[in-house]
Scaffold this active site. Structure first.
Site, mmCIF file in Angstrom:
data_model
loop_
_atom_site.group_PDB
_atom_site.id
_atom_site.type_symbol
_atom_site.label_atom_id
_atom_site.label_comp_id
_atom_site.label_asym_id
_atom_site.label_seq_id
_atom_site.Cartn_x
_atom_site.Cartn_y
_atom_site.Cartn_z
ATOM 1 C CE LYS A 1 0.274 -0.066 0.520
ATOM 2 N NZ LYS A 1 0.751 0.131 1.627
ATOM 3 C CB SER B 1 4.828 0.725 0.490
ATOM 4 O OG SER B 1 3.253 0.598 2.028
ATOM 5 C CB SER C 1 3.931 2.685 4.155
ATOM 6 O OG SER C 1 5.417 1.906 3.895
#
Length: 459
Positions: free
Chosen positions: A43, A123, A147
């Protein structure tokens, strides 16, 4: 076992950056170690020495301080090949209450591979989608609340949020030192256990990890295919009514699968006050965001990142049309108005949120019902990307484990109107191995995951 599917994918805005080493003409060296040569994605709020780390924001587009986060060092030392960075919800969904999951000014909109008109959730959107379509067998996401588990659930993959303090957060763009953690997203629980074994461990720069070396185990070796047999598990019925009817039906079918595997299911009709926990959590997050983000920005190179404080970021966003084209920054503004970690308002919010979710929440439910884990649907089907559509998010199991910092695993359990949904397994602090083992046994019993059907023509 960790291996990539050879899927041909339509563009889903998943990757932000590719490792420069993979673009060199000379032969790429195959490293040694327990993850020898295995590709992994990160990420784009996790620092690497060879790529910028943007958190999806144009303010950090040149943020390349030349350092690996400790979890990245662990992956490299184990022989993993870092392929690149994945798109995310900008600032991990903490800039605005109207932020769009999977959208960032740097990477655009990540799309759900099962239906491009529906959300990938966030996210860790790019990380989950990349694994779902076979770009890599594993990716690292981060979670403050939902997330990892939400994008894993709606993209039909496995996501594991470890106990906070098991994995270092150093050199990861922060939201909350109380709740932030990194964790694996994979296609199987076994693969998640392999990755967790590598990235878990103490870090002298992260005080939360002081117990990690003593607590970590070989998580793959701890997987027990028959762990559901005789296991007493609590069903959080007080949450289940919040989910779509279709997800509730899928969940009910899987409860029978658990019983068939020998689990003793205990119905838990009453739980803690989720609204009160949510309100306290919001105060905690915005207070810790300002402190943590200011500290992170101060650690970057000022020639690369001119925005040195949260106040600078707010001014940058106001001056940059591309940042504000879809939503604002009201959470940033609220965070900037906070008064630090000594503020009695923050101190009271952290105490009450932790008490209600832990001693009066997960701990109490597990003790009163004599169960070793708790389950619920992770969330319902992915909602549409149209903000005017009434097919919105329905139900979530993430908050209790997020606020307490306890482990939370999601495993595919079926489909809601053709969209994947997952089952959540939640345990007590440091119960990571047990939670993974229960999820592994469930996965082997149900084999519910079906990869998305992707076409190269983009239709």
């Amino acid at each position: 076992m960790l291996s990539a599917d050879n899927a041909t994918a339509e563009p889903l805005n998943t990757l932000i950056a590719v490792s420069p080493a993979l673009l060199e003409e000379n032969e790429f060296p195959i490293p040694s170690g327990s993850m020898r040569g295995l590709p992994i994605l990160l990420k784009d709020n996790i620092e690497t020495a060879d790529m910028p780390t943007t958190a999806g924001s144009l303010a950090l587009s040149n943020n390349a301080p030349g350092r690996d986060a400790p979890l990245v060092t662990r992956l490299r030392d184990a022989g993993a090949v870092i392929l690149g960075k994945t798109n995310l919800s900008e600032w991990a969904n903490i800039r605005s209450t109207n932020s769009i999951s999977g959208w960032s000014a740097v990477g655009g909109q990540t799309r759900n591979p099962y239906d491009a008109e529906r959300t990938p959730c966030g996210s860790s959107s790019g990380s989950a989608v990349a694994v779902a379509i076979g770009l890599a067998p594993a990716a690292i996401g981060t979670e403050t609340n939902g997330s990892i588990v939400c994008p894993a659930s709606v993209n039909g993959v496995v996501g594991f949020k470890p106990t906070v303090g098991l994995v270092s957060r150093t050199h990861i763009v922060p939201i909350s030192h109380s709740q932030d953690t990194a964790g694996p997203i994979t296609t199987t629980v076994e693969d998640a256990a392999i990755v967790l074994t590598v990235i878990a461990g103490s870090d002298p720069l992260d005080p939360a990890t002081v117990e990690a070396d003593a607590r970590k185990v070989d998580y793959r070796a701890a997987l027990e295919p028959n762990s559901l047999s005789g296991a007493r598990i609590g069903v959080m019925w007080f949450l289940v009514g919040n989910y779509s009817a279709e997800t509730q039906a899928v969940f009910a079918q899987n409860l029978q699968a658990l019983r068939d595997a020998g689990a003793d299911l205990v119905e838990i009709a009453d739980g803690p006050d989720m609204q009160a926990i949510g309100a306290a959590q919001r105060q905690v997050l915005i207070s810790e965001l300002k402190v943590g983000l200011n500290a992170y920005l101060a650690s970057t190179d000022s020639t690369q990142v001119p925005t040195r404080t949260l106040a600078d970021l707010i001014a940058f966003n106001d001056a940059e049309p591309l940042e504000m084209v879809l939503f604002g920054q009201e959470l940033f503004l609220r965070a900037e108005a906070t008064s630090g970690l000594e503020d009695p308002v923050y101190v009271a919010a952290r105490e009450s949120s932790l008490r209600m979710s832990g001693p009066e929440g997960i701990d109490k439910m597990m003790a009163d019902n004599r169960v070793i884990a708790l389950i619920a649907p992770t969330t319902s089907r992915a909602w549409t990307n149209d903000p005017a559509d009434d097919d919105r998010a329905q139900g979530s199991a993430s908050t209790l484990a997020a606020v307490t910092g306890y482990p939370h695993l999601t495993v595919p359990m079926g489909f809601d109107r053709g969209m994947p949904v997952g089952m959540s397994f939640i345990g007590g602090k440091w119960d990571d191995a047990r939670v993974l083992s229960l999820g592994h046994a469930f996965e082997r019993r149900t084999m519910a995951r079906r990869a998305p059907s992707l076409r190269s023509d983009g239709n």
